[in-house]
Structures are given as structure tokens and as C-alpha cells.
Design a protein around this motif. Structure first.
Motif, PDB file in Angstrom:
ATOM      1  N   ILE A 595      -8.498   8.543  -3.010  1.00  0.00           N
ATOM      2  CA  ILE A 595      -7.534   7.724  -2.268  1.00  0.00           C
ATOM      3  C   ILE A 595      -8.191   7.126  -1.031  1.00  0.00           C
ATOM      4  N   VAL A 596      -8.943   7.936  -0.307  1.00  0.00           N
ATOM      5  CA  VAL A 596      -9.627   7.454   0.895  1.00  0.00           C
ATOM      6  C   VAL A 596     -10.592   6.333   0.543  1.00  0.00           C
ATOM      7  N   GLU A 597     -11.312   6.489  -0.559  1.00  0.00           N
ATOM      8  CA  GLU A 597     -12.265   5.466  -0.971  1.00  0.00           C
ATOM      9  C   GLU A 597     -11.548   4.162  -1.328  1.00  0.00           C
ATOM     10  N   TYR A 598     -10.391   4.274  -1.974  1.00  0.00           N
ATOM     11  CA  TYR A 598      -9.649   3.058  -2.318  1.00  0.00           C
ATOM     12  C   TYR A 598      -9.123   2.364  -1.059  1.00  0.00           C
ATOM     13  N   LEU A 599      -8.603   3.136  -0.109  1.00  0.00           N
ATOM     14  CA  LEU A 599      -8.105   2.532   1.123  1.00  0.00           C
ATOM     15  C   LEU A 599      -9.226   1.877   1.904  1.00  0.00           C
ATOM     16  N   ARG A 600     -10.413   2.372   1.762  1.00  0.00           N
ATOM     17  CA  ARG A 600     -11.552   1.800   2.479  1.00  0.00           C
ATOM     18  C   ARG A 600     -12.066   0.539   1.804  1.00  0.00           C
ATOM     19  N   THR A 601     -12.203   0.541   0.478  1.00  0.00           N
ATOM     20  CA  THR A 601     -12.813  -0.582  -0.233  1.00  0.00           C
ATOM     21  C   THR A 601     -11.784  -1.527  -0.852  1.00  0.00           C
ATOM     22  N   GLY A 602     -10.604  -1.018  -1.195  1.00  0.00           N
ATOM     23  CA  GLY A 602      -9.607  -1.851  -1.870  1.00  0.00           C
ATOM     24  C   GLY A 602      -9.906  -2.079  -3.339  1.00  0.00           C
ATOM     25  N   GLU A 603     -10.917  -1.412  -3.876  1.00  0.00           N
ATOM     26  CA  GLU A 603     -11.291  -1.585  -5.281  1.00  0.00           C
ATOM     27  C   GLU A 603     -10.371  -0.750  -6.162  1.00  0.00           C
ATOM     28  N   ARG A 604      -9.704  -1.417  -7.085  1.00  0.00           N
ATOM     29  CA  ARG A 604      -8.739  -0.737  -7.956  1.00  0.00           C
ATOM     30  C   ARG A 604      -9.431  -0.304  -9.245  1.00  0.00           C
ATOM     31  N   LYS A 605      -9.336   1.003  -9.529  1.00  0.00           N
ATOM     32  CA  LYS A 605      -9.891   1.542 -10.763  1.00  0.00           C
ATOM     33  C   LYS A 605      -8.810   2.138 -11.664  1.00  0.00           C
ATOM     34  N   VAL A 606      -7.691   2.474 -11.116  1.00  0.00           N
ATOM     35  CA  VAL A 606      -6.603   3.062 -11.894  1.00  0.00           C
ATOM     36  C   VAL A 606      -5.316   2.258 -11.738  1.00  0.00           C
ATOM     37  N   ILE A 607      -5.060   1.699 -10.531  1.00  0.00           N
ATOM     38  CA  ILE A 607      -3.812   0.976 -10.274  1.00  0.00           C
ATOM     39  C   ILE A 607      -3.683  -0.202 -11.232  1.00  0.00           C
ATOM     40  N   GLY A 608      -2.565  -0.273 -11.913  1.00  0.00           N
ATOM     41  CA  GLY A 608      -2.321  -1.346 -12.869  1.00  0.00           C
ATOM     42  C   GLY A 608      -2.875  -1.055 -14.250  1.00  0.00           C
ATOM     43  N   LYS A 609      -3.475   0.115 -14.442  1.00  0.00           N
ATOM     44  CA  LYS A 609      -4.040   0.483 -15.743  1.00  0.00           C
ATOM     45  C   LYS A 609      -3.366   1.753 -16.270  1.00  0.00           C
ATOM     46  N   THR A 610      -3.593   1.999 -17.552  1.00  0.00           N
ATOM     47  CA  THR A 610      -3.035   3.201 -18.191  1.00  0.00           C
ATOM     48  C   THR A 610      -4.174   4.149 -18.513  1.00  0.00           C
ATOM     49  N   ARG A 611      -4.015   5.421 -18.082  1.00  0.00           N
ATOM     50  CA  ARG A 611      -5.054   6.430 -18.317  1.00  0.00           C
ATOM     51  C   ARG A 611      -4.427   7.685 -18.888  1.00  0.00           C
ATOM     52  N   GLU A 612      -5.211   8.374 -19.734  1.00  0.00           N
ATOM     53  CA  GLU A 612      -4.779   9.653 -20.286  1.00  0.00           C
ATOM     54  C   GLU A 612      -5.562  10.756 -19.585  1.00  0.00           C
ATOM     55  N   LEU A 613      -4.792  11.683 -19.001  1.00  0.00           N
ATOM     56  CA  LEU A 613      -5.380  12.774 -18.227  1.00  0.00           C
ATOM     57  C   LEU A 613      -4.769  14.099 -18.664  1.00  0.00           C
ATOM     58  N   LEU A 633       4.419  -1.562  -0.403  1.00  0.00           N
ATOM     59  CA  LEU A 633       4.619  -1.286   1.015  1.00  0.00           C
ATOM     60  C   LEU A 633       6.108  -1.216   1.286  1.00  0.00           C
ATOM     61  N   ILE A 634       6.550  -0.147   1.942  1.00  0.00           N
ATOM     62  CA  ILE A 634       7.925  -0.025   2.426  1.00  0.00           C
ATOM     63  C   ILE A 634       7.842   0.033   3.940  1.00  0.00           C
ATOM     64  N   GLY A 635       8.237  -1.073   4.563  1.00  0.00           N
ATOM     65  CA  GLY A 635       8.035  -1.164   6.003  1.00  0.00           C
ATOM     66  C   GLY A 635       6.552  -1.285   6.268  1.00  0.00           C
ATOM     67  N   ASN A 636       6.017  -0.353   7.005  1.00  0.00           N
ATOM     68  CA  ASN A 636       4.592  -0.334   7.307  1.00  0.00           C
ATOM     69  C   ASN A 636       3.876   0.786   6.576  1.00  0.00           C
ATOM     70  N   GLU A 637       4.551   1.458   5.676  1.00  0.00           N
ATOM     71  CA  GLU A 637       3.962   2.600   4.984  1.00  0.00           C
ATOM     72  C   GLU A 637       3.571   2.205   3.561  1.00  0.00           C
ATOM     73  N   ARG A 638       2.342   2.538   3.200  1.00  0.00           N
ATOM     74  CA  ARG A 638       1.857   2.276   1.849  1.00  0.00           C
ATOM     75  C   ARG A 638       2.205   3.478   0.968  1.00  0.00           C
ATOM     76  N   ILE A 639       2.770   3.202  -0.176  1.00  0.00           N
ATOM     77  CA  ILE A 639       3.128   4.276  -1.104  1.00  0.00           C
ATOM     78  C   ILE A 639       2.582   3.942  -2.485  1.00  0.00           C
ATOM     79  N   PHE A 640       2.348   5.009  -3.266  1.00  0.00           N
ATOM     80  CA  PHE A 640       1.877   4.877  -4.642  1.00  0.00           C
ATOM     81  C   PHE A 640       2.914   5.524  -5.551  1.00  0.00           C
ATOM     82  N   THR A 641       3.259   4.798  -6.594  1.00  0.00           N
ATOM     83  CA  THR A 641       4.248   5.289  -7.549  1.00  0.00           C
ATOM     84  C   THR A 641       3.547   5.544  -8.869  1.00  0.00           C
ATOM     85  N   GLY A 642       3.660   6.765  -9.349  1.00  0.00           N
ATOM     86  CA  GLY A 642       3.058   7.134 -10.622  1.00  0.00           C
ATOM     87  C   GLY A 642       4.129   7.433 -11.652  1.00  0.00           C
ATOM     88  N   ILE A 643       3.977   6.820 -12.816  1.00  0.00           N
ATOM     89  CA  ILE A 643       4.874   7.091 -13.946  1.00  0.00           C
ATOM     90  C   ILE A 643       4.071   7.906 -14.954  1.00  0.00           C
TER      91      ILE A 643
END
Length: 907
Positions: A595-613, A633-643
Motif C-alpha cells: 500500500i505504501v509503495e502504491y501511494l508513493r508511485t501511483g502504479e496500479r498492479k491490482v486495482i481494477g484487475k481480478t486476482r485469485e488469492l 475519495l470520500i472527503g479528503n480520505e482515500r479508501i479502498f474497496t475490495g469485493i
């Protein structure tokens, strides 16, 4: 017009009386005229035969009576009839002066007039002519609907009334034989008609009066200042008339004196009427003023406050009567308390009045209730008498209560605005100045006065939102709407943006230009956040899959009921904990860092994709899941939603389906080999026969005693034929065996050659022209060898069957090609020169049990082949070639060095 208004509203009582009097005048003139018509002298003169009413005189009074009726009814014919009477007078006077007699006086009843012994029979007398002039002029003036002219008309009517009255009296008093009678007296019918018409006009215009001609306002108007001197000159007129009559011999001395006396009486009576009317009006005005002042709350007091006069208005205001209030101190009686105001001194304790001209007091009524009054004082200094003070009290209790309610309401509104963070602004469009309610700018994180102009306000608005706000203002101004709504993101000097919304009132000038706007704003940042969270929670609860929301620190913010059922954790126990508790140790160790690496670089590796874990339940068991991650973003807070979806059941179904497909593929391979049984038997018969022959020859040589070298050669050749048979059997066994999928690097050339060997046994290949065009740069592929050979066997057998159906002499050619593609894949193509794919079968080519072959063909080969290719990540396609024949193409992955891809959750 008033006359017409009276007709519209129904004739008033005064109008009816005026009409009746005009009717009496007409009746008197008509009776006299009937006397002439029927030659009844007594009727023509009403018994005064010595003073007959000439026909022209009665006609003139009938004309004036008609004019009076038309005037009361508001008709224009009144003025026409009155002017006609004046013309008649002018003609008669012209005859008398010039001595010309055109005969107008004998226009009616000329024979009867010829028998008369009078001096001028048929000609109206001076008295009648003067009455005509006075009454006709009065009627014309009354028609002009002017207050001043109405008064002048009343004066003329009053003169005509006096003239008619005196002429009637003179007719009875003076000897009819004297010249005076002919000069002064009027016929009785004419006198009565004049009296009736004058009374009619005076009654009709009773509200106008005529004393206003002498009022101060009228005296100041042009020419009206002459009225007063005229009143002093009037007494000299009788003297002049008297001397003129004596000298002219038109009247004897006693008659001239009588004329002078009567004219003086007329003048004196007129002046007395004027004075009487004026005094009456003044008395009425004073009475009205006294009533008005008495109804007001006014008191006269001494300088020490002792009440001298107490009006009815004071009694009604305070409840104390005049008898009870007079003689007592006003402030003591009403227990007055001065209301403290800036620069205002309280009333003296001794009850004396201060020198202040206006003061506010709280005073008590007789019934004990209190009221607020404003007291106006005006000292009145009287020479030789004690000074007094005039007090005027104005009850402002209602105003004070309203002001207090307004003050409470404003305080309540200010508190509500502060609690709800509502800001009120006032924008002057021309100057661009913006005024804010107290605290509005501070609640936005700015010091007071920081956004006191439109330009400064725009500097703190998000540019895109500022454009929308200006568009809303322009639209409201274009439609001339009285208000507009807006919302925008406000950018404070420090901190995160805030969302503001509100409405404003538009104020325009007479040209429709916006000059001012007053409105309110409210900070809806928190509300929008809560609404977004509520919408998110609602959406989460409606999603059938497990839904988990985390923040940028990996802490769980929301845990749906489906997630509770899937993982075994309750929402209360999961919310607030790190998501790592739902992962195996390997994934959990790298989760936060990802998560820290994504917030730093903005590079998406999982967001918007489907993975089996692999996920972990509350009881520690692991199970496969499918994960989709979204970001918002809700207000000023970034959130991640996982289905999260549990794919355990799906994997079991996929495994079962894979086993069924493998079984079906096995059956397909067996079926394929059974169809090649004859060729297989022929192929095996040759090496087996050769082996038997070689062994038999070796045995014969041994029996003959031949040297061992020859026998060894025969045995070696028999061994080769035996190995050849074993290779054929082994290839068939590997192709037909049931086995697990094994992906590994393979040589494409070897795979193709092995499949060709399975299809073409013995002489089967001799009937066909088989050629290769393989790309050596993509020879190594990453596949399951047996499955790809099954695809090739199916396609090659279909090509062979298609070529065998051709007529003799037709070329039978099969070409196997390969070439690399841009996506690290290799494309294989099998082309033949057969009849091609039928159009009827093109749409269901890959459907199971669809075939063009006769006999026991199952029609599952292409369906299985397509599944095998797609399982390897490729695509199988088919088409007819332009030159004839079919071409089947499919892609396979090229083998390359794979990079390590540890199973973690990079966002």
C-alpha cells in the motif's frame, strides 16, 4: 365627470331636489306660454296683467330650465342651451342699442303682441335679461367641473336669486303705472322661474360654496386679489346708477332712490352672506380641529409636570379620565420610568419635566399594565401668563415588542448560523465588495476581511467550480430570476478543500441589471462525507459478495454481512483492525508495504484487475478467493474497496469439468486411433513380418553352420524392426493414456512431427502432399505436449478426410506453417486444398456433435481442440481460402524466462 358619476351611482337626494326645482321653473314658464297659446291673459301673467310675461321671456326661461336639467344629468346639451340663452340676450341688447328691429321679439304670437299697448311689446325687460345672463353664465361655469368655477357659479346664482326675489317684491309694492315698475319689476312667471332655476343651481352645487373666493389661497392667485377692492367699490355703484337714472330721465327721483336702496341692500346682503358663511366654515374647521386634537394623546402641563388639560385620547390611552388627571403630576400619576438611551438622561425624581424635546418612557395604565411611549415636548411661552408645556404621547408598545421579538429572532438566527456554520454575504456587484456576517470567514479558516472582494473570493474557489458558479449567475440574470443556487470547493490557505453550497437573492435595477446579491453559504463537507459513507454502506449491503473497505493504512472501515458469513468475523470485531488478519502469513507480511509503495508511485498492479488469492477464515482455515479492488475519495480520505468472492465451489466445478474434458479428450483420442486401426495394423505388420523373416533366416544359417557374423547381422536387423514396432506402440500408448496436464517447454517441430507420425502410417502419407513452413525463431513453446498433439491430430485427420473426398486428379496438399506474433505467441496454420468449410456449418463449427462426416463420427473434435487452445491462452479460428480449401489457425505461448511474481497485494 362628477355629474356622470352621480348618474352611475344613482341620483343623489340633492340632484333630485335640483331636478324638481328646475321642473318647477319649466312648469311656470310653460303655464305662461300656454296662456299665450290659448289667449288667456290671466294665465300668461299669473294674474298680474299689468306686467305680462312676453313669449320670448317664457321661451328663454324654458331654455334655461332645460339647460339646468341637462347640467344635473351631466349632459353636454346644458352648455349649448345656456349659450343659446346668452345669444338671445345679445341679440335683444343689440336691437335696443342700435334701434334696428328685425322682429325677433315678435317671433311668437305676433298678432296678440300687436294688440298690446305696451311700449315694446314682446321684448324681455331689463330685469329678465339680467337674470338670463346671470343664470346662463352660472350654468356654463358649473359645467367646467372646477372648484373655483363652481364657487363663481354659486355667486352668480345667488345674485340671480336676490334679483328675482326683489323684482317679485317690487312688482307687488310699486304702482304698476309708474315708469319704475317697467324699469325694475319683472313679470311674475319670469320672477318665479328665475327663483326656481337659481335655487336649483345652488342646491345642486351646495358642496362647492362660494366663500372660497375670498380665502387667502384664492387671493394670492392672479386677478383674485381684485375681489377685496371690488367689495369696497361696490357701494359707489348704486349712487352712480341713481344719478345716471335721474339725469337720463329714465326713472323719477323717487324711483332712482329706490333702485339705489335695493342695490345697496343687495350688496350688503351679499357681504353678510359671505361673512356668515366664512364664520360658519371657520367654526366648523375649529370644531373639526378640536375633535381631532381631543382624539390624540395630548396633554397641557405646567413646567413642574402638573396636568392642566387632559384630552380624550389620553383618557383612552391611560384609562384616567380628565377629572381624575387634571391637577396631578403626570409622571407621578403614570409612574413614568425613562428608558435609558445613549446621551439620554432619566426623568428627574421630583417629577419635573426635563428640557429634552423627546424622550421614551415606560408608563403604567390605570389597570396596572405597562406601555412604552415616546413623549414629545414643546414649551409654550405666553406673554403675561405662566408658561405651559404641550406633551404629545405616542404609544410604541407594539413597536417595542416587535423590536424585542426581532432582537430575539436575530440572536436566535445568529446562534443557529454559528451552530450550523452558516455564513451570510452581501455582494455589491458594481464595486465587487463582499460583506460577511460575523464569524463566516473564520469558520472557513481565514481571518476576518480576507475575502472582502469578489476577486479575493474567486482566488479561493476551485477554477472548475468557479466557472460553474458564474454560469449559474449569468443564467439567473438572463432569465431575470430572483434567486440562484450554487456549490463549489473552497480552497483555504491551509488544509484540505471544503465543499460549500448555498443560495442567493438577486436584486436588479430598473434596467434589469444585477446590482446586488445577498445569500448564505453552508459548509457541507462533513455532510457530503457522511452521505457518501451512507451510500457506500448501502451499496455494500446490497452486493451479494463479501465487501470490505479499508483506509490507506490498511485498517478496516466497513465489513459487510456477506463478509461476516464468509470469514467468520463479526463486523464489530473486524472494523478497526488491519486487513492482514484475513491473509496467510506470506501475503500479510507484504500487504502494508505494498500500500505504501502504491501511494508513493501511483502504479496500479491490482486495482481494477481480478486476482485469485488465498484467504484465511476466523477458524484458521484457508480457502481460495477472487479479489477485485477499487479506489475512491470520500472527503479528503482515500479508501479502498475490495469485493471478495469465495471460489472454492467454482474451483471444484472447474476441476470436475476439467476431468470430464480430459475423459472426453481421452475418448476422442481412442476414437481417433480406432479409426486408424487398419493403418496401424498394416504399419505394425511390416516390422513384425520383417522381424520373423530375419529370425528365420538366422535360424537357417545356424542350422547350416554358417559363420556367426552373418547371423549377428540378421539378428541386429530383427532387433531394429522390433524396436520400430515398440516405438509405434509407445507413441500410441502415450497419446491414448489418461494423464494430468503437464505444462513444460517443448520443441514445436517435435510436437508437429509426432502428431504427423500418428496420423500418417505406412503408405497413408504417399497419397498426400505434406509440406512444412516453420519459423525457427519461435520453436520452443510452453504447452502440454499430448494435448497440443491431440489438436494437431484432429485438424490433420479432418484435412486428410476432406482431401480423400476429392476426385482423382485433384491436388491433395496439406501445408503446416508457424510464425511469431507481437504478443509473445506463435501462430500455427494447417491449410489444405479440400472442398472447404460448408456455409451451413460455419456458425456452429465448434459446437459439440456437429459434423459433416458420415458414419460413426462424434463431432466433438473441434470443440475439444478449441477448449485445449483456449486453456493455453490461445485462440482457434477457421476460414475458407480464396483459392479453395480450409485453413485452421491457432496460437500458443512461446516459452521465455518468467520473472518472480510473489503473491502479495500491491495496490
Amino acid at each position: 365627470m362628477p355629474g356622470r358619476m352621480r348618474r352611475g351611482n344613482g341620483a343623489s337626494r340633492h340632484d333630485k331636489v335640483a331636478l324638481a326645482l328646475a321642473g318647477i321653473a319649466a312648469l311656470a314658464a310653460s303655464l305662461s306660454l300656454l296662456g299665450w297659446l290659448f289667449e288667456v291673459p290671466a294665465l300668461a301673467s299669473f294674474g298680474a296683467s299689468y306686467a305680462p310675461a312676453w313669449p320670448l321671456t317664457t321661451a328663454g326661461h324654458l331654455l334655461l330650465s332645460f339647460a339646468m336639467v341637462m347640467a344635473v344629468l351631466g349632459r353636454r346639451a346644458a352648455a349649448v342651451a345656456a349659450i343659446a340663452a346668452l345669444i338671445l340676450v345679445a341679440v335683444i341688447v343689440a336691437e335696443s342699442v342700435s334701434g334696428i328691429r328685425p322682429g325677433i321679439d315678435r317671433l311668437f304670437f305676433s298678432e296678440q303682441l300687436a294688440r298690446s299697448a305696451a311700449l315694446n311689446p314682446g321684448r324681455p325687460g331689463s330685469n329678465s335679461l339680467l337674470s338670463f345672463v346671470l343664470l346662463a353664465t352660472a350654468i356654463v361655469l358649473a359645467q367646467r367641473q372646477s372648484p373655483l368655477l363652481d364657487r363663481a357659479a354659486n355667486v352668480l346664482a345667488a345674485l340671480a336669486l336676490c334679483l328675482g326675489l326683489y323684482s317679485t317684491v317690487a312688482l307687488m309694492w310699486i304702482d304698476h303705472g309708474t315708469p319704475l315698475n317697467q324699469f325694475f319689476a319683472a313679470p311674475l312667471p319670469a320672477g318665479l322661474a328665475s327663483l326656481a332655476i337659481a335655487c336649483s343651481l345652488l342646491w345642486w352645487k351646495h358642496e362647492a360654496g362660494w366663500t372660497g373666493l375670498l380665502s387667502g389661497d384664492q387671493m394670492r392667485q392672479p386677478l383674485h386679489w381684485l375681489i377685496l377692492p371690488i367689495l369696497f367699490v361696490l357701494p359707489s355703484i348704486p349712487v352712480v346708477l341713481e344719478q345716471w337714472s335721474i339725469r337720463a330721465g329714465s326713472a323719477p327721483p323717487e324711483g332712482a332712490a329706490l333702485i339705489a336702496i335695493l342695490v345697496n341692500m343687495l350688496i350688503i346682503g351679499t357681504i353678510l352672506l359671505l361673512v356668515s358663511d366664512r364664520l360658519t366654515r371657520q367654526r366648523t374647521a375649529l370644531g373639526d380641529l378640536s375633535d381631532a386634537l381631543d382624539s390624540a394623546a395630548i396633554a397641557l402641563v405646567r413646567p413642574d409636570g402638573t396636568i392642566l388639560h387632559w384630552t380624550r385620547g389620553c383618557a383612552e390611552l391611560y384609562g384616567w379620565s380628565a377629572d381624575e388627571a387634571v391637577g396631578r403630576n403626570k409622571h407621578d400619576l403614570l409612574r413614568s420610568r425613562a428608558v435609558e438611551r445613549p446621551n439620554t438622561d432619566a426623568a428627574p425624581d421630583d417629577g419635573a419635566l426635563s428640557d429634552q424635546l423627546e424622550a421614551e418612557f415606560v408608563e403604567r395604565r390605570r389597570d396596572g399594565t405597562e406601555l412604552h411611549v415616546v413623549e414629545n415636548r414643546r414649551p409654550l411661552h405666553r406673554a403675561g401668563r405662566d408658561d405651559i408645556v404641550v406633551l404629545k404621547m405616542l404609544d410604541i408598545t407594539t413597536r417595542v415588542e416587535a423590536e424585542e421579538e426581532l432582537r430575539i429572532s436575530e440572536n436566535r438566527l445568529a446562534i443557529a448560523a454559528e451552530v450550523n456554520e452558516i455564513g451570510v454575504f452581501d455582494w455589491d456587484v458594481a464595486s465587487g465588495r463582499i460583506s460577511w456576517s460575523p464569524g463566516s470567514e473564520q469558520r472557513l479558516g481565514l481571518p476576518a476581511g480576507a475575502i472582502d472582494s469578489f476577486d479575493r473570493w474567486r482566488d479561493h474557489v476551485d477554477p472548475a467550480d468557479g466557472f460553474d458558479v458564474m454560469a449559474s449567475i449569468d443564467s439567473a440574470v438572463a432569465d431575470q430570476r430572483d434567486r440562484f443556487a450554487f456549490h463549489y470547493r473552497f480552497l483555504p490557505e491551509s488544509g484540505s478543500p471544503r465543499m460549500l453550497e448555498g443560495t442567493a437573492r438577486c436584486l436588479y435595477d430598473e434596467r434589469g441589471t444585477l446590482v446586488r446579491s445577498v445569500g448564505s453559504i453552508i459548509d457541507v463537507t462533513q455532510r457530503n462525507r457522511l452521505e457518501a459513507e451512507m451510500r457506500l454502506d448501502s451499496m455494500i449491503e446490497t452486493v451479494p459478495d463479501a465487501t470490505i473497505v479499508i483506509n490507506e493504512h490498511g485498517v478496516i472501515k466497513s465489513f459487510s454481512r456477506a463478509a461476516e458469513a464468509m470469514f467468520g468475523f463479526s463486523g464489530e470485531s473486524a472494523i478497526g483492525r488491519n486487513l492482514k488478519m484475513l491473509m496467510p502469513e506470506g501475503l500479510a507480511a507484504q500487504h502494508d508495504a505494498a500500500i505504501v509503495e502504491y501511494l508513493r508511485t501511483g502504479e496500479r498492479k491490482v486495482i481494477g484487475k481480478t486476482r485469485e488469492l488465498i484467504a484465511r477464515r476466523a477458524d484458521g482455515t484457508f480457502f481460495p478467493v477472487e479479489l477485485n479492488v477499487g479506489e475512491t475519495l470520500i472527503g479528503n480520505e482515500r479508501i479502498f474497496t475490495g469485493i471478495v468472492r469465495d471460489v472454492s465451489g467454482r474451483q471444484l466445478e472447474e476441476q470436475r469439468l476439467s476431468e470430464l474434458n480430459a475423459e472426453l479428450a481421452h475418448i476422442s483420442r481412442q476414437r481417433a486411433m480406432s479409426e486408424l486401426a487398419a493403418d496401424l495394423a498394416h504399419e505394425l505388420n511390416q516390422p513384425l513380418s520383417a522381424t520373423a523373416n530375419f529370425i528365420a533366416a538366422a535360424r537357417m544359417l545356424i542350422e547350416r553352420g554358417t559363420s556367426g557374423e552373418r547371423v549377428a547381422d540378421l539378428l541386429h536387423m530383427a532387433e531394429e524392426q522390433t524396436q520400430r514396432s515398440g516405438d509405434i506402440i509407445r507413441r500410441l500408448r502415450d497419446f491414448l493414456a489418461k494423464r494430468d496436464i503437464e505444462m513444460r517447454p517443448e520443441s514445436l517441430d517435435d510436437v508437429i512431427k509426432g502428431a504427423v507420425a500418428l496420423v500418417f502410417f505406412g503408405s497413408g502419407r504417399e497419397e498426400m502432399d505434406l509440406s512444412y513452413d516453420l519459423d525457427p525463431t519461435c520453436d520452443t513453446i510452453f504447452v502440454d505436449r499430448v494435448q497440443i498433439q491431440q489438436v494437431l491430430v484432429n485438424l490433420l485427420r479432418n484435412a486428410v478426410d476432406a482431401l480423400r473426398s476429392l476426385d482423382a486428379g485433384h491436388p491433395r496438399r496439406i501445408v503446416i506453417e508457424s510464425q511469431s506474433t507481437d504478443d509473445d505467441m506463435v501462430e500455427l496454420a494447417i491449410r489444405d486444398t479440400g472442398p472447404g468449410i460448408p456455409d451451413a456449418l460455419s456458425e456452429q463449427l465448434y459446437t459439440r456433435f456437429s459434423t459433416t462426416k458420415s458414419g460413426a463420427a462424434m463431432g466433438i473434435g473441434l470443440s475439444i481442440s478449441r477448449r485445449i487452445v483456449e486453456a493455453h491462452g490461445g485462440v482457434l479460428t477457421a476460414e475458407n481460402q480464396p483459392d479453395g480449401g480450409a485453413a485452421f489457425r491457432f496460437t500458443l505461448p512461446v516459452f521465455k524466462e518468467l520473472e518472480d511474481d510473489p503473491e502479495h497485494l500491491p495496490y
